[in-house]
Design a protein around this motif. Sequence first.
Motif, PDB file in Angstrom:
ATOM      1  N   THR A 101      19.039   9.766   4.965  1.00  0.00           N
ATOM      2  CA  THR A 101      18.214  10.432   5.528  1.00  0.00           C
ATOM      3  C   THR A 101      18.244  10.327   6.973  1.00  0.00           C
ATOM      4  N   GLY A 102      18.420   9.289   7.667  1.00  0.00           N
ATOM      5  CA  GLY A 102      18.993   9.148   9.150  1.00  0.00           C
ATOM      6  C   GLY A 102      17.472   8.832   9.890  1.00  0.00           C
ATOM      7  N   THR A 103      16.775   7.981   8.908  1.00  0.00           N
ATOM      8  CA  THR A 103      15.488   7.193   9.227  1.00  0.00           C
ATOM      9  C   THR A 103      15.751   6.444  11.112  1.00  0.00           C
ATOM     10  N   SER A 107       8.622   0.948  -2.783  1.00  0.00           N
ATOM     11  CA  SER A 107       9.736   2.523  -4.120  1.00  0.00           C
ATOM     12  C   SER A 107      10.992   0.677  -4.040  1.00  0.00           C
ATOM     13  N   TYR A 108      11.159  -0.352  -3.267  1.00  0.00           N
ATOM     14  CA  TYR A 108      11.769  -1.202  -2.997  1.00  0.00           C
ATOM     15  C   TYR A 108      11.402  -2.356  -4.836  1.00  0.00           C
ATOM     16  N   LEU A 109       9.890  -2.347  -4.951  1.00  0.00           N
ATOM     17  CA  LEU A 109       9.818  -2.890  -5.761  1.00  0.00           C
ATOM     18  C   LEU A 109      10.038  -2.381  -6.621  1.00  0.00           C
ATOM     19  N   GLN A 110       9.312  -0.896  -6.981  1.00  0.00           N
ATOM     20  CA  GLN A 110      10.059   0.278  -8.688  1.00  0.00           C
ATOM     21  C   GLN A 110      11.686  -0.001  -8.662  1.00  0.00           C
ATOM     22  N   VAL A 111      11.833  -0.040  -7.831  1.00  0.00           N
ATOM     23  CA  VAL A 111      14.072  -0.198  -7.394  1.00  0.00           C
ATOM     24  C   VAL A 111      14.212  -1.471  -8.428  1.00  0.00           C
ATOM     25  N   VAL A 112      13.956  -2.316  -8.054  1.00  0.00           N
ATOM     26  CA  VAL A 112      15.046  -3.761  -7.744  1.00  0.00           C
ATOM     27  C   VAL A 112      13.797  -4.044  -9.375  1.00  0.00           C
ATOM     28  N   LEU A 113      12.172  -3.884 -10.180  1.00  0.00           N
ATOM     29  CA  LEU A 113      12.110  -4.457 -11.599  1.00  0.00           C
ATOM     30  C   LEU A 113      11.973  -3.659 -12.608  1.00  0.00           C
ATOM     31  N   LEU A 160       0.355  -1.092  -0.068  1.00  0.00           N
ATOM     32  CA  LEU A 160       0.028  -0.217  -0.472  1.00  0.00           C
ATOM     33  C   LEU A 160       0.984   1.384   0.045  1.00  0.00           C
ATOM     34  N   LYS A 161       0.368   2.798  -0.794  1.00  0.00           N
ATOM     35  CA  LYS A 161       1.605   3.766  -1.390  1.00  0.00           C
ATOM     36  C   LYS A 161       1.460   4.371   0.170  1.00  0.00           C
ATOM     37  N   ASP A 162       0.581   4.000   1.245  1.00  0.00           N
ATOM     38  CA  ASP A 162       0.930   5.196   2.468  1.00  0.00           C
ATOM     39  C   ASP A 162       1.150   4.390   3.408  1.00  0.00           C
ATOM     40  N   GLU A 163       1.177   2.663   4.001  1.00  0.00           N
ATOM     41  CA  GLU A 163       1.442   2.323   4.151  1.00  0.00           C
ATOM     42  C   GLU A 163       2.939   2.785   4.773  1.00  0.00           C
ATOM     43  N   PRO A 164       3.766   2.694   6.534  1.00  0.00           N
ATOM     44  CA  PRO A 164       4.646   3.477   6.526  1.00  0.00           C
ATOM     45  C   PRO A 164       5.914   2.549   6.095  1.00  0.00           C
ATOM     46  N   ILE A 165       5.658   0.883   6.337  1.00  0.00           N
ATOM     47  CA  ILE A 165       7.159   0.207   5.726  1.00  0.00           C
ATOM     48  C   ILE A 165       6.493  -0.247   4.538  1.00  0.00           C
ATOM     49  N   PHE A 189      15.239   3.797  -4.392  1.00  0.00           N
ATOM     50  CA  PHE A 189      16.206   3.676  -3.490  1.00  0.00           C
ATOM     51  C   PHE A 189      16.707   4.159  -2.371  1.00  0.00           C
ATOM     52  N   ILE A 190      16.321   5.590  -2.325  1.00  0.00           N
ATOM     53  CA  ILE A 190      16.258   5.850  -0.535  1.00  0.00           C
ATOM     54  C   ILE A 190      14.745   6.189  -0.054  1.00  0.00           C
ATOM     55  N   GLU A 191      14.067   6.658  -0.893  1.00  0.00           N
ATOM     56  CA  GLU A 191      12.173   5.966  -0.166  1.00  0.00           C
ATOM     57  C   GLU A 191      12.490   4.100   0.468  1.00  0.00           C
ATOM     58  N   ALA A 192      12.797   3.450  -0.651  1.00  0.00           N
ATOM     59  CA  ALA A 192      13.111   2.149  -0.283  1.00  0.00           C
ATOM     60  C   ALA A 192      13.761   1.515   1.180  1.00  0.00           C
ATOM     61  N   MET A 193      15.301   2.451   1.510  1.00  0.00           N
ATOM     62  CA  MET A 193      15.537   2.282   2.107  1.00  0.00           C
ATOM     63  C   MET A 193      15.628   2.745   3.587  1.00  0.00           C
ATOM     64  N   ILE A 194      14.454   4.455   3.759  1.00  0.00           N
ATOM     65  CA  ILE A 194      13.789   4.760   4.597  1.00  0.00           C
ATOM     66  C   ILE A 194      12.335   4.012   4.985  1.00  0.00           C
ATOM     67  N   SER A 195      12.119   3.184   4.695  1.00  0.00           N
ATOM     68  CA  SER A 195      10.844   2.494   4.192  1.00  0.00           C
ATOM     69  C   SER A 195      10.865   0.916   5.205  1.00  0.00           C
ATOM     70  N   ASP A 196      12.743   0.862   4.911  1.00  0.00           N
ATOM     71  CA  ASP A 196      13.323  -0.688   5.875  1.00  0.00           C
ATOM     72  C   ASP A 196      13.451  -0.451   6.806  1.00  0.00           C
ATOM     73  N   SER A 197      13.746   1.378   7.074  1.00  0.00           N
ATOM     74  CA  SER A 197      14.639   1.743   8.480  1.00  0.00           C
ATOM     75  C   SER A 197      14.099   1.484   9.187  1.00  0.00           C
ATOM     76  N   GLN A 198      12.902   2.023   8.539  1.00  0.00           N
ATOM     77  CA  GLN A 198      11.326   2.164  10.086  1.00  0.00           C
ATOM     78  C   GLN A 198      11.333   0.383  10.490  1.00  0.00           C
ATOM     79  N   LEU A 199      10.609  -0.090   9.311  1.00  0.00           N
ATOM     80  CA  LEU A 199      10.700  -1.534   9.795  1.00  0.00           C
ATOM     81  C   LEU A 199      11.514  -1.857  10.915  1.00  0.00           C
TER      82      LEU A 199
END
Length: 358
Positions: free
Chosen positions: A204-206, A117-123, A108-113, A168-178
């Motif tokens: 970005t320091g998440t 974005s990770y899918l969009q990077v890898v694919l 889901l796009k609004d899901e904090p984790i 890539f940055i958005e994917a890392m932010i999401s992962d760091s939140q989890l």
Amino acid sequence: MALRFNGEQSTEHLRAQSHVWNHIFSFINSMSLKCAIQLGIPDIIHSHGKPMTLQELIDALPINKAKANGVYRLMRILIHSGFFIEQKIPDDEEIFGYWLTDASRLLLKDEPISLVSYLQVVLDPIMIEPWHHMSEWLENDYTSAFETTNGKTFWDYASHEPKLNSYFIEAMISDSQLISSLVIRDYREVFDNMKSMVDIGGGTGTMAKAIAEVFPDMSFMVFDLPHVVAGLEGTKNLAYIGGNMFESIPPADAVMLKWILHNWSDEESVKILKKCKEAIPSKEKGGKVIIIDIIGGNGKADHEAIETQFFYDLSMMVYVNGRERTEKDWANLFFDAGYTGYKIAYALGLRSLIEVYP
């Protein structure tokens, strides 16, 4: 001459044929999932608030309605692969509709984790193309198949490709939140008796921000390349510092390396670990390196998890000349870098938290 098989051999060969076909076409799972994300299917079903019939989904999608049968066929494979389920509709229990699973909730796009974005990077086609050149890379002198394809490393390419870098940055932010929420919940003792910590490659320091909020008396630093941290504002107990981890690392009681070392070869990882060792005090004074990364073959992973770890290992090889490591591989790195010991906690899904002592 035509091949002849007895009954048992025929069955085995047909089974083998099916296995080969399955792997030839396995990319269809990934591409079907990407299609569902591009169409916004998880968010449409989530916004509907209850299981959604095929016709309701078709009506809500921005598609050529003459191709409606394609939606049914797409959803059929996504149900099979565990991203959606068919569930009775509360208002009419004789009618079934599509509903979300835990996996599609992470898309889901609004899901904090969110993993979108990770899918969009890898694919992204940029990331898919190097796989076509893996055999070529094995024959040449480039560091990776990505470099073979593009003439430059992934890091150089991403720094000049805004879309890829943003994903890539958005994917890392999401992962760091989890990961930060799990570490804070289950491993608060990791930060006991520490006065300062530097997060290497913290972006970005998440991750650091989440820990800093829970430990306001500690001092935190996010250390990354100058262009990554440029313009980022710190807080009362968190600062951003630009630099190069291969040259020097700001001194602190502890250094965190979250998903960093798998990007690098053994030789480069030892160099990074040596710089970390220079930045922290002795073990007796509380110095340590905190690593969050995959440990392959830990004996607690199921078939899918092991396969995913293998996928990650090949991805590191293809993209950045990195690798995933077994516990023995990690131990070799630590001791080669001059550390005296380590402790592992297997509790972060595919990854583990490792404390390494100077």
